[in-house]
Structures are given as structure tokens and as C-alpha cells.
Write a protein that holds these residues in place. Structure first.
Motif, PDB file in Angstrom:
ATOM      1  N   GLY A   1     -17.176   3.982  -1.954  1.00 60.26           N
ATOM      2  CA  GLY A   1     -15.989   3.226  -2.313  1.00 60.26           C
ATOM      3  C   GLY A   1     -15.810   2.032  -1.399  1.00 60.26           C
ATOM      4  O   GLY A   1     -16.129   2.106  -0.208  1.00 60.26           O
ATOM      5  N   ILE A   2     -15.317   0.936  -1.957  1.00 55.76           N
ATOM      6  CA  ILE A   2     -15.097  -0.273  -1.163  1.00 55.76           C
ATOM      7  C   ILE A   2     -13.789  -0.919  -1.582  1.00 55.76           C
ATOM      8  O   ILE A   2     -13.433  -0.916  -2.763  1.00 55.76           O
ATOM      9  CB  ILE A   2     -16.292  -1.252  -1.318  1.00 55.76           C
ATOM     10  CG1 ILE A   2     -16.145  -2.444  -0.371  1.00 55.76           C
ATOM     11  CG2 ILE A   2     -16.457  -1.707  -2.759  1.00 55.76           C
ATOM     12  CD1 ILE A   2     -17.420  -3.268  -0.258  1.00 55.76           C
ATOM     13  N   ASP A   3     -13.061  -1.444  -0.597  1.00 58.87           N
ATOM     14  CA  ASP A   3     -11.812  -2.155  -0.877  1.00 58.87           C
ATOM     15  C   ASP A   3     -11.621  -3.235   0.167  1.00 58.87           C
ATOM     16  O   ASP A   3     -12.078  -3.105   1.317  1.00 58.87           O
ATOM     17  CB  ASP A   3     -10.619  -1.196  -0.871  1.00 58.87           C
ATOM     18  CG  ASP A   3      -9.435  -1.761  -1.645  1.00 58.87           C
ATOM     19  OD1 ASP A   3      -9.251  -1.361  -2.805  1.00 58.87           O
ATOM     20  OD2 ASP A   3      -8.699  -2.610  -1.094  1.00 58.87           O
ATOM     21  N   ILE A   4     -10.924  -4.295  -0.228  1.00 57.74           N
ATOM     22  CA  ILE A   4     -10.721  -5.447   0.656  1.00 57.74           C
ATOM     23  C   ILE A   4      -9.477  -5.293   1.534  1.00 57.74           C
ATOM     24  O   ILE A   4      -9.313  -6.007   2.520  1.00 57.74           O
ATOM     25  CB  ILE A   4     -10.639  -6.732  -0.192  1.00 57.74           C
ATOM     26  CG1 ILE A   4     -10.929  -7.970   0.655  1.00 57.74           C
ATOM     27  CG2 ILE A   4      -9.276  -6.852  -0.887  1.00 57.74           C
ATOM     28  CD1 ILE A   4     -11.098  -9.229  -0.164  1.00 57.74           C
ATOM     29  N   SER A   5      -8.592  -4.352   1.175  1.00 61.32           N
ATOM     30  CA  SER A   5      -7.330  -4.162   1.898  1.00 61.32           C
ATOM     31  C   SER A   5      -7.444  -2.997   2.883  1.00 61.32           C
ATOM     32  O   SER A   5      -7.689  -1.859   2.490  1.00 61.32           O
ATOM     33  CB  SER A   5      -6.193  -3.888   0.916  1.00 61.32           C
ATOM     34  OG  SER A   5      -5.074  -3.335   1.574  1.00 61.32           O
ATOM     35  N   GLU A   6      -7.241  -3.295   4.143  1.00 60.07           N
ATOM     36  CA  GLU A   6      -7.335  -2.265   5.184  1.00 60.07           C
ATOM     37  C   GLU A   6      -6.280  -1.178   4.990  1.00 60.07           C
ATOM     38  O   GLU A   6      -6.555   0.013   5.160  1.00 60.07           O
ATOM     39  CB  GLU A   6      -7.176  -2.914   6.561  1.00 60.07           C
ATOM     40  CG  GLU A   6      -7.373  -1.949   7.716  1.00 60.07           C
ATOM     41  CD  GLU A   6      -7.312  -2.652   9.062  1.00 60.07           C
ATOM     42  OE1 GLU A   6      -7.388  -1.947  10.088  1.00 60.07           O
ATOM     43  OE2 GLU A   6      -7.193  -3.894   9.082  1.00 60.07           O
ATOM     44  N   LYS A   7      -5.061  -1.562   4.602  1.00 57.70           N
ATOM     45  CA  LYS A   7      -3.986  -0.588   4.436  1.00 57.70           C
ATOM     46  C   LYS A   7      -4.211   0.312   3.223  1.00 57.70           C
ATOM     47  O   LYS A   7      -3.921   1.505   3.256  1.00 57.70           O
ATOM     48  CB  LYS A   7      -2.641  -1.304   4.325  1.00 57.70           C
ATOM     49  CG  LYS A   7      -2.209  -2.027   5.592  1.00 57.70           C
ATOM     50  CD  LYS A   7      -1.993  -1.054   6.742  1.00 57.70           C
ATOM     51  CE  LYS A   7      -1.467  -1.769   7.975  1.00 57.70           C
ATOM     52  NZ  LYS A   7      -1.269  -0.837   9.121  1.00 57.70           N
ATOM     53  N   MET A   8      -4.713  -0.271   2.122  1.00 54.48           N
ATOM     54  CA  MET A   8      -5.027   0.545   0.955  1.00 54.48           C
ATOM     55  C   MET A   8      -6.141   1.530   1.291  1.00 54.48           C
ATOM     56  O   MET A   8      -6.092   2.709   0.920  1.00 54.48           O
ATOM     57  CB  MET A   8      -5.446  -0.351  -0.209  1.00 54.48           C
ATOM     58  CG  MET A   8      -4.370  -1.300  -0.704  1.00 54.48           C
ATOM     59  SD  MET A   8      -3.061  -0.516  -1.678  1.00 54.48           S
ATOM     60  CE  MET A   8      -3.781  -0.579  -3.311  1.00 54.48           C
TER      61      MET A   8
ATOM     62  N   GLU B   1      -6.899   2.707   4.219  1.00 57.07           N
ATOM     63  CA  GLU B   1      -6.352   3.708   5.142  1.00 57.07           C
ATOM     64  C   GLU B   1      -5.649   4.827   4.373  1.00 57.07           C
ATOM     65  O   GLU B   1      -5.828   6.017   4.680  1.00 57.07           O
ATOM     66  CB  GLU B   1      -5.384   3.017   6.094  1.00 57.07           C
ATOM     67  CG  GLU B   1      -4.737   3.911   7.125  1.00 57.07           C
ATOM     68  CD  GLU B   1      -3.769   3.138   8.005  1.00 57.07           C
ATOM     69  OE1 GLU B   1      -2.580   3.518   8.068  1.00 57.07           O
ATOM     70  OE2 GLU B   1      -4.195   2.127   8.601  1.00 57.07           O
ATOM     71  N   LYS B   2      -4.880   4.449   3.367  1.00 50.77           N
ATOM     72  CA  LYS B   2      -4.198   5.461   2.557  1.00 50.77           C
ATOM     73  C   LYS B   2      -5.203   6.273   1.755  1.00 50.77           C
ATOM     74  O   LYS B   2      -5.049   7.492   1.588  1.00 50.77           O
ATOM     75  CB  LYS B   2      -3.190   4.795   1.630  1.00 50.77           C
ATOM     76  CG  LYS B   2      -2.271   5.798   0.953  1.00 50.77           C
ATOM     77  CD  LYS B   2      -1.037   5.155   0.379  1.00 50.77           C
ATOM     78  CE  LYS B   2      -0.118   6.210  -0.211  1.00 50.77           C
ATOM     79  NZ  LYS B   2       1.108   5.640  -0.791  1.00 50.77           N
ATOM     80  N   ALA B   3      -6.245   5.601   1.256  1.00 53.60           N
ATOM     81  CA  ALA B   3      -7.286   6.310   0.512  1.00 53.60           C
ATOM     82  C   ALA B   3      -7.988   7.336   1.397  1.00 53.60           C
ATOM     83  O   ALA B   3      -8.264   8.465   0.959  1.00 53.60           O
ATOM     84  CB  ALA B   3      -8.295   5.308  -0.041  1.00 53.60           C
ATOM     85  N   ARG B   4      -8.294   6.963   2.623  1.00 55.54           N
ATOM     86  CA  ARG B   4      -8.970   7.892   3.537  1.00 55.54           C
ATOM     87  C   ARG B   4      -8.147   9.168   3.730  1.00 55.54           C
ATOM     88  O   ARG B   4      -8.687  10.278   3.741  1.00 55.54           O
ATOM     89  CB  ARG B   4      -9.202   7.222   4.892  1.00 55.54           C
ATOM     90  CG  ARG B   4     -10.262   6.153   4.896  1.00 55.54           C
ATOM     91  CD  ARG B   4     -10.517   5.651   6.309  1.00 55.54           C
ATOM     92  NE  ARG B   4     -11.334   4.463   6.332  1.00 55.54           N
ATOM     93  CZ  ARG B   4     -12.651   4.434   6.208  1.00 55.54           C
ATOM     94  NH1 ARG B   4     -13.303   5.580   6.067  1.00 55.54           N
ATOM     95  NH2 ARG B   4     -13.315   3.292   6.238  1.00 55.54           N
ATOM     96  N   LYS B   5      -6.838   9.013   3.888  1.00 53.18           N
ATOM     97  CA  LYS B   5      -5.977  10.179   4.082  1.00 53.18           C
ATOM     98  C   LYS B   5      -5.978  11.075   2.850  1.00 53.18           C
ATOM     99  O   LYS B   5      -6.057  12.299   2.951  1.00 53.18           O
ATOM    100  CB  LYS B   5      -4.557   9.727   4.417  1.00 53.18           C
ATOM    101  CG  LYS B   5      -4.430   9.059   5.782  1.00 53.18           C
ATOM    102  CD  LYS B   5      -3.004   8.589   6.031  1.00 53.18           C
ATOM    103  CE  LYS B   5      -2.880   7.901   7.381  1.00 53.18           C
ATOM    104  NZ  LYS B   5      -1.497   7.394   7.620  1.00 53.18           N
TER     105      LYS B   5
ATOM    106  N   ALA C   1       0.816  -1.220   0.000  1.00 57.80           N
ATOM    107  CA  ALA C   1       0.000   0.000   0.000  1.00 57.80           C
ATOM    108  C   ALA C   1       0.848   1.268   0.000  1.00 57.80           C
ATOM    109  O   ALA C   1       0.516   2.260  -0.662  1.00 57.80           O
ATOM    110  CB  ALA C   1      -0.946  -0.003   1.204  1.00 57.80           C
ATOM    111  N   SER C   2       1.957   1.239   0.725  1.00 60.47           N
ATOM    112  CA  SER C   2       2.776   2.451   0.858  1.00 60.47           C
ATOM    113  C   SER C   2       3.492   2.829  -0.434  1.00 60.47           C
ATOM    114  O   SER C   2       3.894   3.982  -0.615  1.00 60.47           O
ATOM    115  CB  SER C   2       3.799   2.268   1.982  1.00 60.47           C
ATOM    116  OG  SER C   2       4.680   1.190   1.678  1.00 60.47           O
TER     117      SER C   2
END
Length: 221
Positions: free
Chosen positions: A78-85, A87-91, A23-24
Motif C-alpha cells: 500500500g502507498i499513500d502521499i499523506s503521512e497522517k492518513m 499513520e491511521k492506516a497503520r493503526k 485524516a481523523s
């Protein structure tokens, strides 16, 4: 261009772990190799201000912020299965100052929305990591949440048309595979089989990375 789709390399849980790990750094790949196709998808979506839009597998939000810009009077999910992705999207999305959206952590196989909810559904670089047997049920789930006359727009890594494009599928065959496990797919036949109409397909190459951009219309009559 061969039509054989290589076997998917990762299970659902492995996909989650892999995308949490990358994700990073995902934006670097997304901008260098996917941005042209993502932009073309936005063009083909023809989002009208005031519509209800769903992006499945929004990743780090690269396209989600562009959807919000085009739809300030509408609503975007929006929906995604990866918590880290996610999290980055939210920011990223929070920096836009927009409030007309909701984000979900969840699976595309079981969308948390009622039938006929959305005017537009967008999905980018997801089918190219999934098993072929998942294509039809997932596309039927996408169709379920779309209104009659609404648009679906998909972007995937696809089969290369020139030798430079085929390099990426060669990379996929390495062990362990790179590129987050994506390989070339052809999704148009699956859209046709489940009844989407007026299907358009465009091929986009960026730094040799081959993408297909698809647009179809849901019609019940």
C-alpha cells in the motif's frame, strides 16, 4: 450527464496538507458515502488468495484490511502521499494481526516497484482530486507495475446521473470547496486510450454521492 471535467482545485502540496488535516474524520465520510462503491470494487477485483496486490492511495486503510482478509497467503502493498492518513492506516491494519504487507509513504506518479510486479492494482477516490493532465501518466505508471493479464480496479467520484447526484459537484464549486476537493470525473476513456481491455464500468450512488467503479485488464498481445 455532461462529460466536461471541472478543473482540479488543489496542487500536490495542498492535497497533502488537506488530507493530513482531515485524516481523523475521513472514515465518517468514507463509510457513509463510499462504502458501497468500495465493496463493489473488492467484488470486481476478484482477488485470489496468493496474489500480489497493490493499493495506491490506501487512505486510512478501509479497503486494505479487506484485501488482507481475502489474500492471507499472498502479499499486499500500500502507498499513500499523506503521512497522517498512512499513520491511521497503520493503526487499523496492525489490529488485524496480519504480517503479509508493506506500506509506503510516496507518490503515485513514481511507484517504487519493478515492471510487471502485481496481479491486481486498486485505487479509490484519487483521480477525482487530480488535474486531468495527470490521468494518462499516472495510469501508464499503474500499467507498468502490473503483470500481463492482471486487473486494475478504480473508484472515483463521477458525474451525477440524477439531480441528487449533481448536488455534490455543486458543493465542489463553492469556495472553499468541501469534500476534500473531489469532483466528478470519467476515467474509462483514459483507460481505453492506454490500452486496457475488457473494461467494465458501474455507477454507484450512496446518499446521492455518485461513484464510478472501473475494472480493466492489462494485455500486451
Amino acid at each position: 450527464m455532461g462529460n466536461e471535467i471541472l478543473k482540479a482545485r488543489f496542487t500536490r502540496d495542498e492535497i497533502i496538507r488537506k488530507y493530513n488535516r482531515i485524516a481523523s474524520i475521513y472514515d465518517l465520510f468514507g463509510i457513509l458515502m463510499e462504502s458501497k462503491a468500495r465493496q463493489r470494487a473488492l467484488d470486481l477485483a476478484s482477488i485470489q488468495n496468493g496474489e500480489r496486490v497493490l493499493e495506491v492511495a490506501l487512505g486510512t486503510g478501509l479497503n486494505f484490511v479487506e484485501i488482507l482478509k481475502r489474500n492471507s497467503c499472498g502479499w499486499v502493498e500500500g502507498i499513500d502521499i499523506s503521512e497522517k492518513m498512512l499513520e491511521k492506516a497503520r493503526k487499523r491494519i496492525s489490529k488485524t494481526g496480519k504480517e503479509n504487507y508493506t506500506l509506503y509513504l510516496g507518490d503515485c506518479r513514481n511507484l517504487p516497484f519493478e515492471d510487471g510486479t502485481f496481479d491486481v492494482l486498486m485505487n479509490q477516490y484519487m483521480f477525482d482530486i487530480l488535474p486531468v493532465e495527470d490521468f494518462k501518466p499516472i495510469l501508464l505508471e499503474f500499467k507498468r507495475v502490473l503483470k500481463d493479464g492482471s486487473r486494475i480496479v478504480l473508484v472515483n467520484m463521477t458525474k451525477g446521473e440524477k439531480w441528487v447526484n449533481q448536488i455534490y459537484e455543486g458543493i465542489y464549486k463553492l469556495r472553499p470547496p468541501l469534500l476534500a476537493g473531489c469532483r466528478g470525473v470519467l476515467v474509462k476513456p483514459f483507460l481505453e486510450k492506454i490500452g486496457f481491455q475488457e473494461i467494465e464500468r458501474e455507477f454507484v450512488s450512496q446518499l446521492g454521492f455518485p461513484s464510478e467503479v472501473l475494472r480493466g485488464i492489462k494485455r500486451t498481445n
